[in-house]
Design an enzyme around this catalytic site. Structure first.
Site, PDB file in Angstrom:
ATOM      1  N   HIS A  35      40.589  59.536  60.175  1.00 17.26           N
ATOM      2  CA  HIS A  35      40.956  58.993  58.860  1.00 17.26           C
ATOM      3  C   HIS A  35      39.714  58.759  57.998  1.00 17.26           C
ATOM      4  O   HIS A  35      39.710  59.043  56.799  1.00 17.26           O
ATOM      5  CB  HIS A  35      41.701  57.668  59.017  1.00 17.26           C
ATOM      6  CG  HIS A  35      43.186  57.808  59.105  1.00 17.26           C
ATOM      7  ND1 HIS A  35      43.938  58.429  58.132  1.00 17.26           N
ATOM      8  CD2 HIS A  35      44.071  57.396  60.049  1.00 17.26           C
ATOM      9  CE1 HIS A  35      45.215  58.399  58.475  1.00 17.26           C
ATOM     10  NE2 HIS A  35      45.324  57.781  59.636  1.00 17.26           N
ATOM     11  N   HIS A  62      41.782  59.064  66.389  1.00 17.25           N
ATOM     12  CA  HIS A  62      42.706  59.194  65.257  1.00 17.25           C
ATOM     13  C   HIS A  62      42.170  58.446  64.033  1.00 17.25           C
ATOM     14  O   HIS A  62      42.154  58.981  62.914  1.00 17.25           O
ATOM     15  CB  HIS A  62      44.075  58.640  65.667  1.00 17.25           C
ATOM     16  CG  HIS A  62      45.115  58.693  64.592  1.00 17.25           C
ATOM     17  ND1 HIS A  62      46.166  59.582  64.610  1.00 17.25           N
ATOM     18  CD2 HIS A  62      45.277  57.954  63.461  1.00 17.25           C
ATOM     19  CE1 HIS A  62      46.919  59.395  63.537  1.00 17.25           C
ATOM     20  NE2 HIS A  62      46.407  58.400  62.828  1.00 17.25           N
ATOM     21  N   GLU A  63      41.718  57.203  64.243  1.00 14.70           N
ATOM     22  CA  GLU A  63      41.247  56.389  63.115  1.00 14.70           C
ATOM     23  C   GLU A  63      39.917  56.899  62.569  1.00 14.70           C
ATOM     24  O   GLU A  63      39.677  56.863  61.360  1.00 14.70           O
ATOM     25  CB  GLU A  63      41.129  54.920  63.540  1.00 14.70           C
ATOM     26  CG  GLU A  63      42.435  54.286  63.995  1.00 14.70           C
ATOM     27  CD  GLU A  63      43.552  54.419  62.975  1.00 14.70           C
ATOM     28  OE1 GLU A  63      43.278  54.313  61.760  1.00 14.70           O
ATOM     29  OE2 GLU A  63      44.707  54.638  63.392  1.00 14.70           O
ATOM     30  N   CYS A  83      51.696  58.750  62.414  1.00 14.60           N
ATOM     31  CA  CYS A  83      50.747  58.093  61.524  1.00 14.60           C
ATOM     32  C   CYS A  83      51.511  57.321  60.455  1.00 14.60           C
ATOM     33  O   CYS A  83      52.509  57.818  59.912  1.00 14.60           O
ATOM     34  CB  CYS A  83      49.830  59.126  60.874  1.00 14.60           C
ATOM     35  SG  CYS A  83      48.594  58.419  59.759  1.00 14.60           S
TER      36      CYS A  83
END
Length: 448
Positions: free
Chosen positions: A168, A164-165, A122
């Protein structure tokens, strides 16, 4: 009066301790998507993303904007996997490179049941890498930069990026759930191997899936074998090994005990990658026995001698695996990759004489036995924890199974693919009756 030149400030990518990375980002009002504010944020995100050569995507919170937006580089769609399973970018003309993808107010609407441990890093958690269990396929719905609502499916790397995003945007970092997290800064031996050691001439002995994972990680660190021996059934090519004059031999789950004359042949002798914390669980089945609860998951690099997993230890590390315990194939991959990652820098130190050997304490040693087909037999009313761990440990081979007597009095062999402990009792969840397809335990009971 002389005016000072105005220099545009570089957009900073925030690191893991920034509070904004732990907040749930706010949705963007659809009517504001085309506004100068949002378009400026998109520009800053792209600018930050393209300053990082290894970056593939970025979320708005990473530049300090708590909004539900992320950007994915267009060239991600050109990535392919090479023969070692590593990602590479295809050579394309500038006109053919896809445009960057914008996702505003994204929502993952579907995820596949099938999941896989995927390696991640990341831009906000420099330079840590680890494995995160992700769905192999997802469907995402979002607005683009023009305020148009779109939906698309994705698999592989793109599906991983979407998850993954999205994490976030929900205040989650990959390190929250990652296993086998390791620090690999640019000058780390695994990311930038010294020429002297990367050119080592070595022979790799490995005949299992565990071996393949070890070798993949070695090769990704810049170490390529001069010769690979992948079958323990065939006679060893002794003359060829002598003629090769290798610097070192590496053994990983080869399935055959090498004679002393072979072990001592290379200049720096022979090293072994073993999936346990030696001296615990010496022998052929340490992974199964670890899952059964007889040891802690980990890997050891040792100097091989003529006895079984007896030689001095060069390095060893416990490998946290979550959830634990897990199925054999999952544990095998995590330990194999961890072993390969550990071996790279250890190999460099070993051949330059910069590592100390630790003699094993034989009084603390334990040994494993070959798994037999009958080891997979379970009694449904047996200890729940023991049965559950056997399902996981023997999921590759021989498979945990029961002999079930149906309503007609006929005995049926039923392989248990997955199970759980509910209210203190062992309960199969997915099974395969002899001669039939996989089904749920409930469906099987209804018909039997």
């Amino acid at each position: 009066m002389v005016r000072q030149a105005h220099h545009k400030m570089k957009t900073e990518i925030l690191q893991k301790d920034a509070p904004v990375l732990r907040k749930t980002a706010k949705s963007v009002p659809v009517k504001e998507i085309g506004s100068k504010k949002i378009q400026n944020i998109l520009s800053r995100m792209k600018e930050a993303l393209y300053t990082e050569e290894d970056g593939v995507a970025i979320a708005a919170p990473q530049i300090g904007e708590s909004l539900r937006i992320f950007v994915v580089k267009g060239d991600v769609l050109t990535f392919i996997r090479n023969k070692n399973g590593k990602l590479e970018t295809q050579e394309l003309s500038e006109k053919k490179v896809p445009e960057d993808m914008i996702f505003i107010n994204p929502e993952i609407t579907k995820t596949s049941k099938k999941k896989k441990d995927m390696e991640e890093g990341c831009l906000s958690v420099r330079w840590l890498y680890g494995y995160v269990k992700r769905s192999e396929k997802v469907t995402i719905r979002s607005y683009d930069e023009n305020g148009k609502l779109k939906e698309r499916g994705a698999s592989g790397l793109l599906a991983q990026i979407f998850q993954h995003e999205t994490d976030h945007l929900n205040g989650i970092l990959f390190i929250d759930t990652a296993t086998n997290v390791r620090d690999m800064p640019p000058e780390h031996p695994q990311t930038k191997v010294k020429p002297a050691t990367s050119k080592l001439k070595f022979v790799f002995f490995g005949a299992s899936t565990f071996s393949r994972y070890v070798l993949e990680e070695l090769e990704s660190a810049g170490f390529s074998p001069a010769l690979k021996i992948t079958s323990a059934r065939e006679p060893l090519p002794v003359e060829k090994l002598r003629e090769l004059k290798a610097d070192v031999f590496i053994v990983a789950s080869f399935g055959k005990i090498l004679p002393k004359e072979i072990i001592d042949l290379p200049k720096y002798k022979t090293l072994n990658v073993h999936p346990s914390l030696l001296p615990k669980l010496r022998g052929a089945t340490p992974i199964q026995n670890t899952i059964l609860g007889l040891g802690e998951p980990g890997v050891t690099i040792m100097k091989l001698d003529e006895k079984i997993d007896h030689g001095p230890i060069l390095a060893q590390i416990p490998i946290p695996i979550s959830p634990w315990p897990d199925h054999y194939r999952t544990v095998e991959e995590k330990l194999g990759r961890a072993g390969g990652q550990l071996l790279g820098p250890i190999l460099s130190k070993w051949v330059t004489g910069k590592i100390e050997k630790k003699i094993q304490n034989d009084l603390e040693a334990s040994y494993t036995k070959e798994v037999k087909k009958e080891d997979g037999l379970l009694e449904l009313d047996g200890p729940a924890e023991v049965n559950w761990r056997k399902v996981l440990a023997y999921s590759n081979w021989p498979g945990a199974y029961i002999i079930f007597k149906n309503k007609f009095g006929k005995e049926v062999r039923v392989v248990i693919k997955d199970a759980e402990i509910r209210d203190g009792k062992f309960r199969p969840t997915r099974i395969v009756p002899a001669g039939k397809k996989e089904m749920s335990w409930e469906d099987f009971l209804r018909g039997n």
